[in-house]
Design a protein around this motif. Structure first.
Motif, PDB file in Angstrom:
ATOM      1  N   ILE A 156     -21.058 -17.649 -21.864  1.00  0.00           N
ATOM      2  CA  ILE A 156     -21.309 -16.527 -20.956  1.00  0.00           C
ATOM      3  C   ILE A 156     -21.204 -15.188 -21.691  1.00  0.00           C
ATOM      4  CG2 ILE A 156     -20.574 -15.432 -18.792  1.00  0.00           C
ATOM      5  CD1 ILE A 156     -19.064 -18.306 -18.464  1.00  0.00           C
ATOM      6  N   PRO A 157     -22.331 -14.525 -21.932  1.00  0.00           N
ATOM      7  CA  PRO A 157     -22.265 -13.194 -22.545  1.00  0.00           C
ATOM      8  C   PRO A 157     -21.835 -12.172 -21.490  1.00  0.00           C
ATOM      9  CG  PRO A 157     -24.532 -14.035 -22.499  1.00  0.00           C
ATOM     10  CD  PRO A 157     -23.708 -14.927 -21.651  1.00  0.00           C
ATOM     11  N   CYS A 158     -20.897 -11.324 -21.850  1.00  0.00           N
ATOM     12  CA  CYS A 158     -20.403 -10.346 -20.878  1.00  0.00           C
ATOM     13  C   CYS A 158     -20.404  -8.951 -21.472  1.00  0.00           C
ATOM     14  CB  CYS A 158     -18.948 -10.637 -20.489  1.00  0.00           C
ATOM     15  SG  CYS A 158     -18.684 -12.241 -19.794  1.00  0.00           S
ATOM     16  N   PHE A 159     -21.072  -8.059 -20.813  1.00  0.00           N
ATOM     17  CA  PHE A 159     -21.023  -6.658 -21.215  1.00  0.00           C
ATOM     18  C   PHE A 159     -20.670  -5.858 -19.967  1.00  0.00           C
ATOM     19  CE2 PHE A 159     -23.679  -2.715 -22.289  1.00  0.00           C
ATOM     20  CZ  PHE A 159     -22.644  -2.129 -22.986  1.00  0.00           C
TER      21      PHE A 159
ATOM     22  N   SER B 111     -25.908 -21.946 -21.296  1.00  0.00           N
ATOM     23  CA  SER B 111     -25.677 -20.501 -21.301  1.00  0.00           C
ATOM     24  C   SER B 111     -26.123 -19.924 -19.973  1.00  0.00           C
ATOM     25  CB  SER B 111     -26.457 -19.842 -22.439  1.00  0.00           C
ATOM     26  OG  SER B 111     -27.817 -20.199 -22.361  1.00  0.00           O
ATOM     27  N   LEU B 112     -25.317 -19.047 -19.447  1.00  0.00           N
ATOM     28  CA  LEU B 112     -25.736 -18.367 -18.221  1.00  0.00           C
ATOM     29  C   LEU B 112     -25.184 -16.957 -18.158  1.00  0.00           C
ATOM     30  CD1 LEU B 112     -24.120 -20.165 -15.104  1.00  0.00           C
ATOM     31  CD2 LEU B 112     -23.233 -20.298 -17.388  1.00  0.00           C
ATOM     32  N   ASP B 113     -25.877 -16.094 -17.424  1.00  0.00           N
ATOM     33  CA  ASP B 113     -25.465 -14.703 -17.300  1.00  0.00           C
ATOM     34  C   ASP B 113     -24.186 -14.609 -16.488  1.00  0.00           C
ATOM     35  OD1 ASP B 113     -27.675 -13.989 -18.697  1.00  0.00           O
ATOM     36  OD2 ASP B 113     -28.691 -12.943 -17.052  1.00  0.00           O
ATOM     37  N   ALA B 114     -23.436 -13.556 -16.771  1.00  0.00           N
ATOM     38  CA  ALA B 114     -22.154 -13.390 -16.100  1.00  0.00           C
ATOM     39  C   ALA B 114     -22.316 -12.927 -14.655  1.00  0.00           C
ATOM     40  CB  ALA B 114     -21.313 -12.373 -16.865  1.00  0.00           C
ATOM     41  N   ASP B 115     -23.489 -12.390 -14.323  1.00  0.00           N
ATOM     42  CA  ASP B 115     -23.609 -11.720 -13.024  1.00  0.00           C
ATOM     43  C   ASP B 115     -23.974 -12.654 -11.869  1.00  0.00           C
ATOM     44  OD1 ASP B 115     -26.162 -12.306 -13.717  1.00  0.00           O
ATOM     45  OD2 ASP B 115     -26.921 -10.259 -13.690  1.00  0.00           O
ATOM     46  N   LEU B 116     -23.987 -13.968 -12.121  1.00  0.00           N
ATOM     47  CA  LEU B 116     -24.282 -14.984 -11.097  1.00  0.00           C
ATOM     48  C   LEU B 116     -25.736 -14.992 -10.644  1.00  0.00           C
ATOM     49  CD1 LEU B 116     -20.916 -14.507  -9.372  1.00  0.00           C
ATOM     50  CD2 LEU B 116     -21.751 -16.768  -9.943  1.00  0.00           C
ATOM     51  N   GLN B 117     -26.603 -14.322 -11.397  1.00  0.00           N
ATOM     52  CA  GLN B 117     -28.033 -14.418 -11.066  1.00  0.00           C
ATOM     53  C   GLN B 117     -28.559 -15.792 -11.451  1.00  0.00           C
ATOM     54  OE1 GLN B 117     -29.610 -10.593 -12.796  1.00  0.00           O
ATOM     55  NE2 GLN B 117     -30.437 -10.480 -10.731  1.00  0.00           N
TER      56      GLN B 117
ATOM     57  N   GLU C 142     -18.582  -6.697 -17.330  1.00  0.00           N
ATOM     58  CA  GLU C 142     -18.803  -7.554 -16.158  1.00  0.00           C
ATOM     59  C   GLU C 142     -17.500  -7.846 -15.423  1.00  0.00           C
ATOM     60  OE1 GLU C 142     -21.730  -8.208 -15.182  1.00  0.00           O
ATOM     61  OE2 GLU C 142     -23.094  -8.443 -16.886  1.00  0.00           O
ATOM     62  N   GLU C 143     -16.574  -6.875 -15.400  1.00  0.00           N
ATOM     63  CA  GLU C 143     -15.249  -7.134 -14.838  1.00  0.00           C
ATOM     64  C   GLU C 143     -15.281  -7.669 -13.404  1.00  0.00           C
ATOM     65  OE1 GLU C 143     -13.139  -3.426 -15.078  1.00  0.00           O
ATOM     66  OE2 GLU C 143     -14.508  -2.391 -13.705  1.00  0.00           O
ATOM     67  N   GLY C 144     -16.295  -7.278 -12.645  1.00  0.00           N
ATOM     68  CA  GLY C 144     -16.337  -7.712 -11.246  1.00  0.00           C
ATOM     69  C   GLY C 144     -16.887  -9.114 -11.059  1.00  0.00           C
ATOM     70  N   ASN C 145     -17.388  -9.715 -12.120  1.00  0.00           N
ATOM     71  CA  ASN C 145     -18.076 -11.003 -11.971  1.00  0.00           C
ATOM     72  C   ASN C 145     -17.340 -12.198 -12.566  1.00  0.00           C
ATOM     73  OD1 ASN C 145     -20.472  -9.938 -10.756  1.00  0.00           O
ATOM     74  ND2 ASN C 145     -21.033  -9.125 -12.762  1.00  0.00           N
ATOM     75  N   ILE C 146     -16.460 -11.927 -13.532  1.00  0.00           N
ATOM     76  CA  ILE C 146     -15.913 -13.017 -14.346  1.00  0.00           C
ATOM     77  C   ILE C 146     -15.159 -14.077 -13.535  1.00  0.00           C
ATOM     78  CG2 ILE C 146     -14.245 -13.502 -16.197  1.00  0.00           C
ATOM     79  CD1 ILE C 146     -15.307 -10.825 -17.455  1.00  0.00           C
ATOM     80  N   ILE C 147     -14.269 -13.612 -12.661  1.00  0.00           N
ATOM     81  CA  ILE C 147     -13.453 -14.566 -11.894  1.00  0.00           C
ATOM     82  C   ILE C 147     -14.334 -15.426 -10.982  1.00  0.00           C
ATOM     83  CG2 ILE C 147     -11.621 -14.782 -10.146  1.00  0.00           C
ATOM     84  CD1 ILE C 147     -10.376 -13.745 -12.586  1.00  0.00           C
ATOM     85  N   GLU C 148     -15.260 -14.739 -10.302  1.00  0.00           N
ATOM     86  CA  GLU C 148     -16.149 -15.455  -9.386  1.00  0.00           C
ATOM     87  C   GLU C 148     -16.980 -16.494 -10.153  1.00  0.00           C
ATOM     88  OE1 GLU C 148     -16.261 -15.370  -6.206  1.00  0.00           O
ATOM     89  OE2 GLU C 148     -18.137 -16.418  -5.778  1.00  0.00           O
ATOM     90  N   LEU C 149     -17.485 -16.081 -11.308  1.00  0.00           N
ATOM     91  CA  LEU C 149     -18.305 -16.992 -12.108  1.00  0.00           C
ATOM     92  C   LEU C 149     -17.465 -18.191 -12.558  1.00  0.00           C
ATOM     93  CD1 LEU C 149     -21.092 -17.351 -13.561  1.00  0.00           C
ATOM     94  CD2 LEU C 149     -19.872 -16.665 -15.588  1.00  0.00           C
ATOM     95  N   TYR C 150     -16.251 -17.891 -13.019  1.00  0.00           N
ATOM     96  CA  TYR C 150     -15.346 -18.954 -13.471  1.00  0.00           C
ATOM     97  C   TYR C 150     -15.146 -19.979 -12.341  1.00  0.00           C
ATOM     98  CZ  TYR C 150     -10.829 -21.150 -14.419  1.00  0.00           C
ATOM     99  OH  TYR C 150      -9.825 -22.064 -14.581  1.00  0.00           O
ATOM    100  N   ASN C 151     -14.856 -19.478 -11.142  1.00  0.00           N
ATOM    101  CA  ASN C 151     -14.619 -20.387 -10.012  1.00  0.00           C
ATOM    102  C   ASN C 151     -15.855 -21.211  -9.687  1.00  0.00           C
ATOM    103  OD1 ASN C 151     -11.990 -19.606  -9.608  1.00  0.00           O
ATOM    104  ND2 ASN C 151     -12.571 -17.878  -8.290  1.00  0.00           N
ATOM    105  N   ARG C 152     -17.010 -20.560  -9.701  1.00  0.00           N
ATOM    106  CA  ARG C 152     -18.237 -21.271  -9.341  1.00  0.00           C
ATOM    107  C   ARG C 152     -18.576 -22.351 -10.371  1.00  0.00           C
ATOM    108  NH1 ARG C 152     -21.490 -17.763  -6.213  1.00  0.00           N
ATOM    109  NH2 ARG C 152     -23.291 -19.106  -6.517  1.00  0.00           N
ATOM    110  N   VAL C 153     -18.397 -22.014 -11.660  1.00  0.00           N
ATOM    111  CA  VAL C 153     -18.703 -23.012 -12.687  1.00  0.00           C
ATOM    112  C   VAL C 153     -17.742 -24.200 -12.547  1.00  0.00           C
ATOM    113  CG1 VAL C 153     -18.693 -23.478 -15.172  1.00  0.00           C
ATOM    114  CG2 VAL C 153     -19.762 -21.400 -14.297  1.00  0.00           C
ATOM    115  N   CYS C 154     -16.445 -23.923 -12.342  1.00  0.00           N
ATOM    116  CA  CYS C 154     -15.471 -25.008 -12.181  1.00  0.00           C
ATOM    117  C   CYS C 154     -15.866 -25.914 -11.016  1.00  0.00           C
ATOM    118  CB  CYS C 154     -14.070 -24.456 -11.926  1.00  0.00           C
ATOM    119  SG  CYS C 154     -13.351 -23.716 -13.382  1.00  0.00           S
ATOM    120  N   GLU C 155     -16.414 -25.283  -9.993  1.00  0.00           N
ATOM    121  CA  GLU C 155     -16.792 -26.038  -8.808  1.00  0.00           C
ATOM    122  C   GLU C 155     -17.984 -26.967  -9.088  1.00  0.00           C
ATOM    123  OE1 GLU C 155     -18.827 -24.719  -4.578  1.00  0.00           O
ATOM    124  OE2 GLU C 155     -17.604 -23.275  -5.673  1.00  0.00           O
TER     125      GLU C 155
END
Ligand code: UDP
Ligand code: MG
Length: 314
Positions: A13-16, A95-101, A18-31
């Motif tokens: 996950i490339p992040c530039f 690989s996926l974007d950090a913004d959940l797109q 992206e503080e508002g997205n990381i936790i949500e992305l982490y949870n979604r990927v784990c799911e």
């Protein structure tokens, strides 16, 4: 099942900023990663100036599968992807974007295709309702241009949301060109490839990190990294103009010597001088573009510099 048989997936996950997205992305990927796999996260912090890195480090304290690479400055999305691929230890990477797109819900499908024997499973964005008309139109234009001038066919709407088998990752790591256009390289590489379609979601939080200026630069990289046709087209245009000028010259000499037709007006003269001058500048610009790339590539500078990481030997 024996521990050794469990396959390892590296989620990159490339992040530039992206503080508002990381936790949500982490949870979604784990799911969405099927439980029969092991997985690791490789967050690549591309010189963020917000809390992204701190958030990733905090996640790592709770979950040791979270790894990170932090760059010394912003090196751009493509280089961040490359760093992830260079350092991934999985049997495959996604690989996926950090913004959940790029919807993590597609991960099981990507893995299914991989298990079915494909080495590259890439995704194609369909119907981005949220993208502006302008972005859609320019993106369309870009893929058409790519298609017409390059032998490497990048499928329209292909995204940097893809699964790569370990062997593809190892080969990709050998590419050290500074002007990276990973989509094009993947298309160029061959292997057994499969595409899946996805519908891009809205960006979860924050703003796009690809304003028009950056998109335009990226498009030029895409074209000039995979084709020298613009140079050839310059040659053809040059030839046509030279022939036309020569014919006009012959006519001018003939008219002065054998007829009483006097060349009137500086208007046509100025117009043709400016026209040819303009074309010459454009062609010089095209050449300059390639020459400049050659200059930069020749330095063989690294694609990125890592300032901090919790991966041993990054
Ligand atoms: N990104 C990056 N470095 C950059 C620009 C973007 O690592 O210099 C990351 C960004 O954090 C995101 C992904 O690349 O995870 C795609 O960027 P973005 O969503 O802003 O692009 P868009 O979807 O608007 O084309
Ligand atoms: Mg995005």
């Amino acid at each position: 099942m024996n521990e050794k048989e469990i396959k390892m997936i590296s989620i990159i996950i490339p992040c530039f900023n992206e503080e508002g997205n990381i936790i949500e992305l982490y949870n979604r990927v784990c799911e969405f990663v099927p439980t029969k796999y092991q997985f690791e996260f490789i967050f690549v912090d591309d010189g963020s100036s917000d809390q992204s890195l701190q958030i990733i480090k905090k996640l790592n304290l709770e979950d040791s599968r979270v790894r990170f690479i932090s760059f010394s400055r912003n090196f751009g999305h493509q280089n961040a992807l490359k760093a992830g691929i260079d350092n991934a230890t999985g049997d495959c990477s996604i690989s996926l974007d950090a913004d959940l797109q790029h919807p993590p819900s597609l991960i099981p499908r990507l893995l299914e295709e991989w298990e079915a024997g494909f080495d590259v499973v890439y995704t194609i964005r369909v119907e981005t309702s949220n993208a502006s008309m302008f972005k859609k139109a320019t993106s369309n234009l870009f893929y058409r241009l790519m298609k017409s001038i390059s032998h490497t066919q990048v499928v329209q709407g292909a995204a940097d949301f893809r699964l790569l088998d370990k062997k593809v990752m190892r080969e990709l790591s050998k590419f050290t060109e500074n002007y990276l256009f990973i989509r094009g390289i993947i298309a160029w590489m061959g292997y057994r490839q499969k595409s899946l379609e996805y519908k891009a979601e809205e960006r979860f939080s924050g703003k796009t990190k690809y304003p028009f200026r950056k998109m335009f630069k990226f498009a030029i990289v895409g074209v000039t990294s995979f084709s020298i046709k613009p140079l050839k087209i310059s040659l053809v245009i040059g030839f046509i103009i030279a022939i036309l000028s020569f014919l006009y010259g012959v006519f001018a000499v003939y008219a002065t010597l054998f007829t009483n037709y006097t060349l009137s007006g500086w208007g046509s003269l100025i117009a043709s001088v400016l026209f040819i001058g303009g074309i010459q500048l454009v062609l010089l610009g095209v050449m300059g573009e390639y020459l400049g790339k050659l200059f930069i590539e020749n330095k063989k500078r690294p694609n990125y510099i890592i300032r901090d990481s919790n991966i041993s030997n990054p």
